[in-house]
Motif scaffolding. Structure first.
Motif, PDB file in Angstrom:
ATOM      1  N   ASP A 117       0.942  -1.217   0.091  1.00  0.00           N
ATOM      2  CA  ASP A 117       0.023  -0.034  -0.111  1.00  0.00           C
ATOM      3  C   ASP A 117       0.814   1.198   0.032  1.00  0.00           C
ATOM      4  O   ASP A 117       0.348   2.570  -0.032  1.00  0.00           O
ATOM      5  CB  ASP A 117      -1.030  -0.058   1.185  1.00  0.00           C
ATOM      6  N   GLY A 118       2.238   1.003  -0.330  1.00  0.00           N
ATOM      7  CA  GLY A 118       2.912   2.339  -0.307  1.00  0.00           C
ATOM      8  C   GLY A 118       3.398   2.898   1.154  1.00  0.00           C
ATOM      9  O   GLY A 118       4.281   3.829   1.332  1.00  0.00           O
ATOM     10  N   LYS A 119       3.044   2.088   2.294  1.00  0.00           N
ATOM     11  CA  LYS A 119       3.355   2.461   3.458  1.00  0.00           C
ATOM     12  C   LYS A 119       4.250   1.883   4.260  1.00  0.00           C
ATOM     13  O   LYS A 119       4.630   0.786   3.774  1.00  0.00           O
ATOM     14  CB  LYS A 119       1.798   2.525   4.649  1.00  0.00           C
ATOM     15  N   LEU A 120       5.278   2.354   4.903  1.00  0.00           N
ATOM     16  CA  LEU A 120       6.326   1.927   5.670  1.00  0.00           C
ATOM     17  C   LEU A 120       6.016   0.763   6.671  1.00  0.00           C
ATOM     18  O   LEU A 120       5.032   1.121   7.410  1.00  0.00           O
ATOM     19  CB  LEU A 120       7.248   3.078   6.182  1.00  0.00           C
ATOM     20  N   GLY A 121       6.844  -0.197   6.449  1.00  0.00           N
ATOM     21  CA  GLY A 121       6.549  -1.418   7.582  1.00  0.00           C
ATOM     22  C   GLY A 121       7.667  -1.583   8.515  1.00  0.00           C
ATOM     23  O   GLY A 121       8.224  -0.575   8.706  1.00  0.00           O
ATOM     24  N   GLN A 122       7.635  -2.559   8.831  1.00  0.00           N
ATOM     25  CA  GLN A 122       8.606  -3.248   9.821  1.00  0.00           C
ATOM     26  C   GLN A 122       9.949  -3.619   9.150  1.00  0.00           C
ATOM     27  O   GLN A 122       9.894  -4.213   8.086  1.00  0.00           O
ATOM     28  CB  GLN A 122       8.224  -4.128  10.751  1.00  0.00           C
ATOM     29  N   ALA A 123      11.042  -3.203   9.797  1.00  0.00           N
ATOM     30  CA  ALA A 123      12.307  -3.566   9.066  1.00  0.00           C
ATOM     31  C   ALA A 123      12.575  -4.923   9.769  1.00  0.00           C
ATOM     32  O   ALA A 123      12.386  -5.359  10.863  1.00  0.00           O
ATOM     33  CB  ALA A 123      13.553  -2.738   9.595  1.00  0.00           C
ATOM     34  N   HIS A 124      13.473  -5.899   8.831  1.00  0.00           N
ATOM     35  CA  HIS A 124      13.813  -7.423   9.208  1.00  0.00           C
ATOM     36  C   HIS A 124      15.306  -7.046  10.135  1.00  0.00           C
ATOM     37  O   HIS A 124      16.010  -6.094   9.395  1.00  0.00           O
ATOM     38  CB  HIS A 124      13.744  -8.058   7.933  1.00  0.00           C
ATOM     39  N   GLU A 125      15.589  -7.821  10.744  1.00  0.00           N
ATOM     40  CA  GLU A 125      16.971  -7.549  11.733  1.00  0.00           C
ATOM     41  C   GLU A 125      17.906  -8.276  10.753  1.00  0.00           C
ATOM     42  O   GLU A 125      19.110  -7.625  11.143  1.00  0.00           O
ATOM     43  CB  GLU A 125      16.761  -8.733  12.859  1.00  0.00           C
ATOM     44  N   GLY A 128      20.339  -5.288  10.367  1.00  0.00           N
ATOM     45  CA  GLY A 128      20.961  -4.913  11.538  1.00  0.00           C
ATOM     46  C   GLY A 128      22.308  -5.933  11.482  1.00  0.00           C
ATOM     47  O   GLY A 128      23.325  -5.478  12.210  1.00  0.00           O
ATOM     48  N   PHE A 129      21.986  -7.175  11.320  1.00  0.00           N
ATOM     49  CA  PHE A 129      23.043  -8.168  11.312  1.00  0.00           C
ATOM     50  C   PHE A 129      24.240  -7.485  10.531  1.00  0.00           C
ATOM     51  O   PHE A 129      25.441  -7.504  10.737  1.00  0.00           O
ATOM     52  CB  PHE A 129      22.809  -9.410  10.857  1.00  0.00           C
ATOM     53  N   LEU A 130      24.000  -7.025   9.244  1.00  0.00           N
ATOM     54  CA  LEU A 130      25.148  -6.747   8.406  1.00  0.00           C
ATOM     55  C   LEU A 130      25.594  -5.467   8.728  1.00  0.00           C
ATOM     56  O   LEU A 130      26.892  -5.112   8.552  1.00  0.00           O
ATOM     57  CB  LEU A 130      24.311  -6.319   6.875  1.00  0.00           C
ATOM     58  N   ALA A 131      24.793  -4.551   9.288  1.00  0.00           N
ATOM     59  CA  ALA A 131      25.463  -3.347   9.785  1.00  0.00           C
ATOM     60  C   ALA A 131      26.405  -3.421  10.929  1.00  0.00           C
ATOM     61  O   ALA A 131      27.423  -2.738  10.989  1.00  0.00           O
ATOM     62  CB  ALA A 131      24.106  -2.269  10.121  1.00  0.00           C
ATOM     63  N   GLU A 132      26.027  -4.226  11.905  1.00  0.00           N
ATOM     64  CA  GLU A 132      26.895  -4.496  12.955  1.00  0.00           C
ATOM     65  C   GLU A 132      28.379  -5.273  12.549  1.00  0.00           C
ATOM     66  O   GLU A 132      29.243  -5.096  12.947  1.00  0.00           O
ATOM     67  CB  GLU A 132      26.008  -5.451  14.164  1.00  0.00           C
ATOM     68  N   ARG A 175      27.766  -4.203  19.177  1.00  0.00           N
ATOM     69  CA  ARG A 175      26.889  -5.276  20.271  1.00  0.00           C
ATOM     70  C   ARG A 175      25.491  -4.739  20.444  1.00  0.00           C
ATOM     71  O   ARG A 175      24.951  -5.222  21.204  1.00  0.00           O
ATOM     72  CB  ARG A 175      27.761  -5.189  21.423  1.00  0.00           C
ATOM     73  N   MET A 176      25.123  -3.800  19.561  1.00  0.00           N
ATOM     74  CA  MET A 176      23.696  -3.542  19.834  1.00  0.00           C
ATOM     75  C   MET A 176      22.736  -4.656  19.253  1.00  0.00           C
ATOM     76  O   MET A 176      23.223  -5.515  18.316  1.00  0.00           O
ATOM     77  CB  MET A 176      23.108  -2.390  18.800  1.00  0.00           C
ATOM     78  N   PRO A 177      21.534  -5.076  19.841  1.00  0.00           N
ATOM     79  CA  PRO A 177      20.842  -6.346  19.092  1.00  0.00           C
ATOM     80  C   PRO A 177      20.461  -5.761  17.458  1.00  0.00           C
ATOM     81  O   PRO A 177      20.336  -4.583  17.210  1.00  0.00           O
ATOM     82  CB  PRO A 177      19.549  -6.015  19.842  1.00  0.00           C
ATOM     83  N   TYR A 178      20.546  -6.900  16.876  1.00  0.00           N
ATOM     84  CA  TYR A 178      20.299  -6.668  15.373  1.00  0.00           C
ATOM     85  C   TYR A 178      18.814  -5.897  15.229  1.00  0.00           C
ATOM     86  O   TYR A 178      18.840  -4.939  14.181  1.00  0.00           O
ATOM     87  CB  TYR A 178      20.486  -7.842  14.564  1.00  0.00           C
ATOM     88  N   GLN A 179      17.832  -6.393  15.802  1.00  0.00           N
ATOM     89  CA  GLN A 179      16.583  -5.621  15.710  1.00  0.00           C
ATOM     90  C   GLN A 179      16.560  -4.229  15.907  1.00  0.00           C
ATOM     91  O   GLN A 179      15.968  -3.402  15.275  1.00  0.00           O
ATOM     92  CB  GLN A 179      15.395  -6.486  16.309  1.00  0.00           C
ATOM     93  N   ALA A 180      17.182  -3.985  17.040  1.00  0.00           N
ATOM     94  CA  ALA A 180      17.075  -2.732  17.336  1.00  0.00           C
ATOM     95  C   ALA A 180      18.050  -1.655  16.667  1.00  0.00           C
ATOM     96  O   ALA A 180      17.618  -0.469  16.157  1.00  0.00           O
ATOM     97  CB  ALA A 180      17.956  -2.453  18.777  1.00  0.00           C
ATOM     98  N   ILE A 181      19.168  -2.188  15.902  1.00  0.00           N
ATOM     99  CA  ILE A 181      19.666  -1.550  14.779  1.00  0.00           C
ATOM    100  C   ILE A 181      18.775  -1.232  13.406  1.00  0.00           C
ATOM    101  O   ILE A 181      18.771  -0.262  13.026  1.00  0.00           O
ATOM    102  CB  ILE A 181      20.945  -2.246  14.220  1.00  0.00           C
ATOM    103  N   ALA A 182      18.211  -2.530  13.244  1.00  0.00           N
ATOM    104  CA  ALA A 182      17.034  -2.332  12.150  1.00  0.00           C
ATOM    105  C   ALA A 182      15.990  -1.229  12.428  1.00  0.00           C
ATOM    106  O   ALA A 182      15.832  -0.439  11.570  1.00  0.00           O
ATOM    107  CB  ALA A 182      16.440  -3.715  11.871  1.00  0.00           C
ATOM    108  N   ASP A 183      15.360  -1.132  13.691  1.00  0.00           N
ATOM    109  CA  ASP A 183      14.372  -0.222  13.842  1.00  0.00           C
ATOM    110  C   ASP A 183      15.082   1.088  14.102  1.00  0.00           C
ATOM    111  O   ASP A 183      14.300   2.015  13.639  1.00  0.00           O
ATOM    112  CB  ASP A 183      13.849  -0.533  15.487  1.00  0.00           C
ATOM    113  N   LYS A 184      16.337   1.260  14.411  1.00  0.00           N
ATOM    114  CA  LYS A 184      16.920   2.669  14.248  1.00  0.00           C
ATOM    115  C   LYS A 184      17.087   3.267  12.906  1.00  0.00           C
ATOM    116  O   LYS A 184      16.689   4.340  12.637  1.00  0.00           O
ATOM    117  CB  LYS A 184      18.191   2.613  14.991  1.00  0.00           C
TER     118      LYS A 184
END
Length: 197
Positions: A117-125, A128-132, A175-184
């Motif tokens: 629908d063009g709206k933003l959804g939830q990020a997958h972790e 976050g894994f790749l960023a960390e 060492r941040m949780p992957y999902q926390a990174i993804a959410d950020k």
């Protein structure tokens, strides 16, 4: 060669028919590896973000697309590499890491698939894994208008204004949780969707 040609043609088409505008290109690092994270509402998004980015981008594409030899050749020429969706494809992850460590820009859609629908959804972790793991700058971006140019489930291209807005680079804490990174990261994309930079 094919990547630069595709980028040029995409830019010309978007400028002529979509009033293409790009904000804050300077957020993309001039050198070194980085991750570019953006929303995903249309199959046109890789072309649009590729035209907007001053540096070439590498991206994952579903493995089914590589079964056609001609399409596989084209995808490889524009820096795409295959990924099995729905499970942790270790080969694709290793290839993504290799390309970033070699100084490339990695395009990731944190939501995984396209928005219906063009709206933003939830990020997958996964992002976050790749960023960390990579510890490189993350550039958030927001694409608007592609859901009208080429809506999900449609093969018809329509004229509509397309804009790309890059945000400030994000450096995540180790060492941040992957999902926390993804959410950020997703929070920054949401902020850009409101017109902030």
């Amino acid at each position: 060669m094919l990547y630069n040609l595709g980028k040029f043609l995409s830019f010309v088409f978007l400028k002529l028919f979509c009033g293409f505008r790009v904000f804050n290109r300077e957020s993309v690092p001039a050198k070194g590896g980085f991750i570019l994270a953006t929303n995903h509402a249309s199959n046109a998004d890789p072309l649009v973000i590729g035209a907007a980015s001053p540096k070439p981008l590498h991206f994952m594409a579903k493995v089914e697309l590589f079964k056609n030899p001609l399409l596989a050749l084209i995808l490889s020429a524009v820096h795409a590499f295959p990924v099995h969706r729905g499970w942790g494809d270790i080969h694709a992850i290793r290839e993504a890491i290799r390309r970033v460590r070699n100084g490339g820009g990695l395009l990731i859609f944190p939501e995984g698939g396209r928005s219906s629908d063009g709206k933003l959804g939830q990020a997958h972790e996964g992002i976050g894994f790749l960023a960390e793991k990579l510890n490189v700058p993350i550039v958030p971006a927001y694409i608007s208008g592609t859901d009208k140019v080429l809506p999900k489930g449609s093969s018809r291209v329509s004229a509509a204004r397309v804009t790309v807005r890059f945000g400030r680079q994000i450096l995540v804490e180790r060492r941040m949780p992957y999902q926390a990174i993804a959410d950020k990261i997703m929070d920054e994309i949401r902020r850009l969707s409101c017109g902030s930079s």
